[in-house]
Write an enzyme that holds these catalytic residues in place. Structure first.
Site, PDB file in Angstrom:
ATOM      1  N   HIS A 256       0.403   4.477  -2.497  1.00 20.75           N
ATOM      2  CA  HIS A 256       0.854   5.728  -1.992  1.00 20.75           C
ATOM      3  C   HIS A 256       2.367   6.717  -2.309  1.00 20.75           C
ATOM      4  O   HIS A 256       1.769   7.858  -2.336  1.00 20.75           O
ATOM      5  CB  HIS A 256      -0.005   6.039  -0.249  1.00 20.75           C
ATOM      6  CG  HIS A 256      -1.015   5.737  -0.007  1.00 20.75           C
ATOM      7  ND1 HIS A 256      -1.813   6.031   0.686  1.00 20.75           N
ATOM      8  CD2 HIS A 256      -1.630   4.627  -0.682  1.00 20.75           C
ATOM      9  CE1 HIS A 256      -2.616   5.248   0.955  1.00 20.75           C
ATOM     10  NE2 HIS A 256      -3.148   4.859   0.051  1.00 20.75           N
TER      11      HIS A 256
ATOM     12  N   ASN B 234      -3.673   8.258   4.910  1.00 25.86           N
ATOM     13  CA  ASN B 234      -2.012   7.669   5.211  1.00 25.86           C
ATOM     14  C   ASN B 234      -1.900   7.902   7.025  1.00 25.86           C
ATOM     15  O   ASN B 234      -1.447   6.890   7.623  1.00 25.86           O
ATOM     16  CB  ASN B 234      -1.662   9.326   5.005  1.00 25.86           C
ATOM     17  CG  ASN B 234      -1.104   8.840   4.006  1.00 25.86           C
ATOM     18  OD1 ASN B 234      -0.874   7.854   3.344  1.00 25.86           O
ATOM     19  ND2 ASN B 234      -0.244   9.205   2.984  1.00 25.86           N
TER      20      ASN B 234
ATOM     21  N   VAL C 169       1.414   9.982  -5.713  1.00 26.89           N
ATOM     22  CA  VAL C 169       1.547  11.394  -4.911  1.00 26.89           C
ATOM     23  C   VAL C 169       3.135  12.069  -5.090  1.00 26.89           C
ATOM     24  O   VAL C 169       3.856  11.133  -4.575  1.00 26.89           O
ATOM     25  CB  VAL C 169       1.319  11.554  -3.448  1.00 26.89           C
ATOM     26  CG1 VAL C 169       1.035  12.763  -3.366  1.00 26.89           C
ATOM     27  CG2 VAL C 169       0.306  10.830  -2.893  1.00 26.89           C
TER      28      VAL C 169
ATOM     29  N   ARG D 117       0.807  -1.303  -0.172  1.00 26.61           N
ATOM     30  CA  ARG D 117      -0.426   0.305  -0.277  1.00 26.61           C
ATOM     31  C   ARG D 117       0.902   1.086  -0.568  1.00 26.61           C
ATOM     32  O   ARG D 117       0.918   2.348  -0.932  1.00 26.61           O
ATOM     33  CB  ARG D 117      -1.207   0.096   1.334  1.00 26.61           C
ATOM     34  CG  ARG D 117      -1.684   1.386   1.371  1.00 26.61           C
ATOM     35  CD  ARG D 117      -2.921   1.119   2.669  1.00 26.61           C
ATOM     36  NE  ARG D 117      -3.789   2.705   2.184  1.00 26.61           N
ATOM     37  CZ  ARG D 117      -4.019   3.489   3.474  1.00 26.61           C
ATOM     38  NH1 ARG D 117      -3.097   3.306   4.463  1.00 26.61           N
ATOM     39  NH2 ARG D 117      -4.731   3.991   3.209  1.00 26.61           N
TER      40      ARG D 117
ATOM     41  N   HIS E  66      -5.894  -4.983  -2.870  1.00 23.30           N
ATOM     42  CA  HIS E  66      -7.056  -5.863  -1.009  1.00 23.30           C
ATOM     43  C   HIS E  66      -7.407  -6.787  -0.998  1.00 23.30           C
ATOM     44  O   HIS E  66      -7.696  -7.097   0.032  1.00 23.30           O
ATOM     45  CB  HIS E  66      -8.436  -4.732  -1.037  1.00 23.30           C
ATOM     46  CG  HIS E  66      -8.295  -3.143  -0.806  1.00 23.30           C
ATOM     47  ND1 HIS E  66      -8.975  -2.128  -1.910  1.00 23.30           N
ATOM     48  CD2 HIS E  66      -6.545  -2.719  -1.220  1.00 23.30           C
ATOM     49  CE1 HIS E  66      -8.563  -1.418  -1.287  1.00 23.30           C
ATOM     50  NE2 HIS E  66      -6.803  -1.624  -1.026  1.00 23.30           N
ATOM     51  N   THR E  67      -6.273  -7.810  -2.098  1.00 24.47           N
ATOM     52  CA  THR E  67      -6.149  -9.587  -1.553  1.00 24.47           C
ATOM     53  C   THR E  67      -6.126  -9.944   0.035  1.00 24.47           C
ATOM     54  O   THR E  67      -5.466 -10.783   0.034  1.00 24.47           O
ATOM     55  CB  THR E  67      -6.142 -10.628  -2.400  1.00 24.47           C
ATOM     56  OG1 THR E  67      -6.223 -11.771  -1.901  1.00 24.47           O
ATOM     57  CG2 THR E  67      -4.873 -10.144  -3.170  1.00 24.47           C
TER      58      THR E  67
HETATM   59  C1  HEM Z   1      -9.148   1.386  -5.852  1.00 24.07           C
HETATM   60  C2  HEM Z   1      -8.833   2.369  -4.982  1.00 24.07           C
HETATM   61  C3  HEM Z   1      -8.569   2.359  -3.790  1.00 24.07           C
HETATM   62  C4  HEM Z   1      -8.649   2.649  -2.461  1.00 24.07           C
HETATM   63  C5  HEM Z   1     -10.082   3.299  -2.724  1.00 24.07           C
HETATM   64  C6  HEM Z   1      -7.861   2.473  -1.533  1.00 24.07           C
HETATM   65  C7  HEM Z   1      -8.585   2.456  -0.197  1.00 24.07           C
HETATM   66  C8  HEM Z   1      -7.970   2.141   0.736  1.00 24.07           C
HETATM   67  C9  HEM Z   1      -7.880   1.946   2.567  1.00 24.07           C
HETATM   68  C10 HEM Z   1      -9.217   2.765   2.839  1.00 24.07           C
HETATM   69  C11 HEM Z   1      -7.185   0.857   3.165  1.00 24.07           C
HETATM   70  C12 HEM Z   1      -7.290   0.693   5.013  1.00 24.07           C
HETATM   71  C13 HEM Z   1      -6.451   1.256   4.471  1.00 24.07           C
HETATM   72  C14 HEM Z   1      -6.471   1.571   6.836  1.00 24.07           C
HETATM   73  O1  HEM Z   1      -7.407   1.783   7.089  1.00 24.07           O
HETATM   74  O2  HEM Z   1      -5.401   1.278   7.113  1.00 24.07           O
HETATM   75  C15 HEM Z   1      -6.414  -0.189   1.941  1.00 24.07           C
HETATM   76  C16 HEM Z   1      -5.821  -0.806   2.292  1.00 24.07           C
HETATM   77  C17 HEM Z   1      -4.930  -1.170   1.302  1.00 24.07           C
HETATM   78  N1  HEM Z   1      -4.680  -0.943   0.199  1.00 24.07           N
HETATM   79 FE1  HEM Z   1      -6.533   0.277  -0.943  1.00 24.07          FE
HETATM   80  N2  HEM Z   1      -6.670   1.050  -1.603  1.00 24.07           N
HETATM   81  C18 HEM Z   1      -7.104   1.372  -3.405  1.00 24.07           C
HETATM   82  C19 HEM Z   1      -6.170   1.066  -4.112  1.00 24.07           C
HETATM   83  C20 HEM Z   1      -5.003   0.248  -3.864  1.00 24.07           C
HETATM   84  C21 HEM Z   1      -3.888   0.213  -4.574  1.00 24.07           C
HETATM   85  C22 HEM Z   1      -4.107   0.209  -6.379  1.00 24.07           C
HETATM   86  C23 HEM Z   1      -3.233  -0.794  -3.932  1.00 24.07           C
HETATM   87  C24 HEM Z   1      -1.526  -1.177  -4.344  1.00 24.07           C
HETATM   88  C25 HEM Z   1      -1.308  -1.961  -5.732  1.00 24.07           C
HETATM   89  C26 HEM Z   1      -4.002  -0.855  -2.541  1.00 24.07           C
HETATM   90  C27 HEM Z   1      -3.206  -1.830  -1.970  1.00 24.07           C
HETATM   91  C28 HEM Z   1      -3.848  -1.955  -0.889  1.00 24.07           C
HETATM   92  C29 HEM Z   1      -3.084  -2.485   0.833  1.00 24.07           C
HETATM   93  C30 HEM Z   1      -2.029  -3.781   0.279  1.00 24.07           C
HETATM   94  C31 HEM Z   1      -3.922  -2.489   1.589  1.00 24.07           C
HETATM   95  C32 HEM Z   1      -3.712  -3.356   2.913  1.00 24.07           C
HETATM   96  C33 HEM Z   1      -2.973  -2.169   3.983  1.00 24.07           C
HETATM   97  C34 HEM Z   1      -2.425  -3.049   5.271  1.00 24.07           C
HETATM   98  O3  HEM Z   1      -3.174  -4.338   6.035  1.00 24.07           O
HETATM   99  O4  HEM Z   1      -2.041  -2.016   6.040  1.00 24.07           O
HETATM  100  N3  HEM Z   1      -4.583  -0.329  -2.779  1.00 24.07           N
HETATM  101  N4  HEM Z   1      -6.946   0.490   0.848  1.00 24.07           N
END
Ligand code: HEM
Ligand SMILES: *[C@@H]1O[C@H](CO)[C@@H](O)[C@H](O)[C@H]1NC(C)=O
Ligand SMILES: *[C@@H]1O[C@H](CO)[C@@H](O)[C@H](O)[C@H]1NC(C)=O
Ligand SMILES: *[C@@H]1O[C@H](CO)[C@@H](O)[C@H](O)[C@H]1NC(C)=O
Ligand SMILES: *[C@@H]1O[C@H](CO)[C@@H](O)[C@H](O)[C@H]1NC(C)=O
Ligand SMILES: *[C@@H]1O[C@H](CO)[C@@H](O)[C@H](O)[C@H]1NC(C)=O
Ligand SMILES: *[C@@H]1O[C@H](CO)[C@@H](O)[C@H](O)[C@H]1NC(C)=O
Ligand SMILES: *[C@@H]1O[C@H](CO)[C@@H](O)[C@H](O)[C@H]1NC(C)=O
Ligand SMILES: *[C@@H]1O[C@H](CO)[C@@H](O)[C@H](O)[C@H]1NC(C)=O
Length: 331
Positions: free
Chosen positions: A78, A103, A82, A74, A201-202
């Site tokens: 991010h 963030n 940016v 993630r 998000h898998t």
């Molecule tokens: C499509 C639009 C996307 C939205 C709206 C989004 C939003 C979010 C949000 C809200 C979280 C939870 C953060 C938290 O509460 O700690 C999250 C987690 C995550 N996102 Fe996304 N995301 C998006 C796309 C992506 C992309 C493109 C990637 C990487 C290629 C990604 C990778 C991740 C990962 C791996 C997590 C888990 C992080 C953790 O467990 O610490 N996301 N995302």
């Protein structure tokens, strides 16, 4: 990068090392890169152990907290979204990107980057950028979570600016497909690539505040009622604990597989922006179905899309950050 620029960059690195040996304070050293300049094996000669050291740091912390892998992936997203992939997300400060609500309190995995950078500054000082470390670590995080391997083009420079406002460009979890599509288009990504990258998000987790918009009193009809009850009860219980995190893939949250897409078909996506890919638009729904049925097709698409993401933006101006924590720009 043009050959001449490579030579220039190399000689700048050498002269910077010489200057420090002579105890001369180097003046601000800015390196300039250009379109399509990243190369697989960029550190072959300047730091042959670079990728191995990053890989070991990822593996080391995977034992401590297997969710760091998701945190790193993630963080790479991010970073790249940016100001391009320039490690601006790692800079600390009162108005840095880290203070943006997207963030604040949700980034994790920093120790992985810090361990790798600390070792690299001993093994090959002032050579490997924080942005490249993050890109390598994101690949290794996917691999250690059971996902596919890809060669990471490298040669990024670290930026000197991190601005909280800039991070408003990050997509919000309550976005619908129209908004998501616009957001990704603004970075040069089409809808298929958007569905592909959302598959990240898998793995990983989300805080209640990122999906509470789908729970009573505004219950989302596209959320599976069983999951709704679980989420509501967990978030009720954890009201006092802002650190509670819910798995984004409710079946295999640590495994980089295509289960995410199967969940969407069962209305078990956790964020609005996840489930909307299946429920809002017939085109993205079709893509979800294809990826749910075909792991290899999704993996191939993911590799292409994340390499493209790693190329953002076209042009960078920066430096090789020296801070072992990757938190501050060079003096
Ligand atoms: C499509 C639009 C996307 C939205 C709206 C989004 C939003 C979010 C949000 C809200 C979280 C939870 C953060 C938290 O509460 O700690 C999250 C987690 C995550 N996102 Fe996304 N995301 C998006 C796309 C992506 C992309 C493109 C990637 C990487 C290629 C990604 C990778 C991740 C990962 C791996 C997590 C888990 C992080 C953790 O467990 O610490 N996301 N995302
Ligand atoms: C680094 O070495 C690998 C393996 O030999 C090679 O595929 C790659 O092109 C090399 N890259 C550079 C920039 O020298
Ligand atoms: C980040 O979150 C903490 C704890 O929730 C809060 O105290 C702080 O004000 C937030 N920072 C910003 C810049 O929003
Ligand atoms: C951050 O960016 C915004 C919008 O471009 C700008 O108004 C603001 O002055 C910047 N903040 C800093 C600290 O540079
Ligand atoms: C998506 O959200 C935007 C902003 O809230 C809204 O204007 C638009 O009508 C929504 N589109 C759909 C298809 O729901
Ligand atoms: C989206 O971009 C990918 C990669 O460039 C391309 O293969 C695909 O055809 C594009 N899809 C659409 C619908 O434009
Ligand atoms: C969660 O809390 C709300 C408000 O206190 C309450 O109405 C609801 O029944 C609770 N839900 C669950 C599943 O515990
Ligand atoms: C789905 O998105 C595509 C691409 O933006 C758009 O052309 C199409 O009209 C949308 N379809 C629906 C049903 O919203
Ligand atoms: C790179 O620059 C070209 C030309 O200015 C632009 O069309 C493209 O969208 C840019 N790509 C990215 C990923 O920013």
């Amino acid at each position: 990068m043009a050959r001449s620029q490579q030579v220039l960059a190399a000689s700048l690195r050498t002269s910077s090392a010489l200057m420090s040996l002579l105890q001369v304070t180097p003046v601000l050293l800015l390196l300039v890169g250009s379109a399509g300049g990243l190369q697989v094996g960029y550190y072959n000669t300047s730091c042959p152990l670079a990728e191995a050291i990053v890989q070991i740091a990822v593996a080391r912390y995977h034992l401590t907290d297997p969710f760091f892998a998701a945190g790193i992936l993630r963080m790479h997203f991010h970073d790249c979204w940016v100001r391009g992939c320039d490690a601006s997300v790692l800079l600390v400060g009162p108005d840095s990107e880290q203070t943006n609500p997207a963030n604040n309190n949700s980034l994790r995995g920093f120790p992985v980057i810090q361990l790798a950078k600390t070792v690299l500054e001993i093994v090959c000082p002032r050579t490997v950028s924080c942005a490249d470390i993050l890109a390598f670590a994101a690949r290794d995080s996917v691999v250690i979570s059971g996902g596919p391997y890809w060669d990471v083009p490298a040669g990024r420079f670290d930026g000197r600016v991190s601005n909280a406002t800039d991070a408003n460009i990050l997509p919000a979890p309550f976005f619908n497909v129209t908004q998501l599509t616009e957001n990704f288009a603004s970075k040069g990504f089409n809808q298929t690539e958007m569905v592909t990258l959302s598959g990240a998000h898998t793995i990983g987790q989300a805080h209640c505040g990122t999906f509470s918009n789908r729970l009573p009193p505004t219950l989302d009809s596209t959320l599976n009622p069983s999951l709704a009850t679980v989420l509501e009860s967990e978030c009720n219980k954890s009201g006092a604990d802002p650190n509670f995190r819910q798995d984004l893939d409710i079946v295999t949250p640590l495994y980089f597989d295509n289960q995410y897409y199967k969940n969407l078909e069962d209305f078990n996506g956790v964020l609005t922006s996840d489930e909307a890919l299946y429920t809002d638009n017939s085109t993205t729904q079709g893509t979800v179905e294809i990826f749910a049925d075909n792991t290899l097709e999704w993996q191939a698409a993911f590799i292409a899309a994340i390499i493209k993401m790693g190329n953002l933006p076209n042009v960078t101006v920066g430096e090789i950050r020296e801070d072992h924590l990757c938190q501050v720009v060079n003096s």
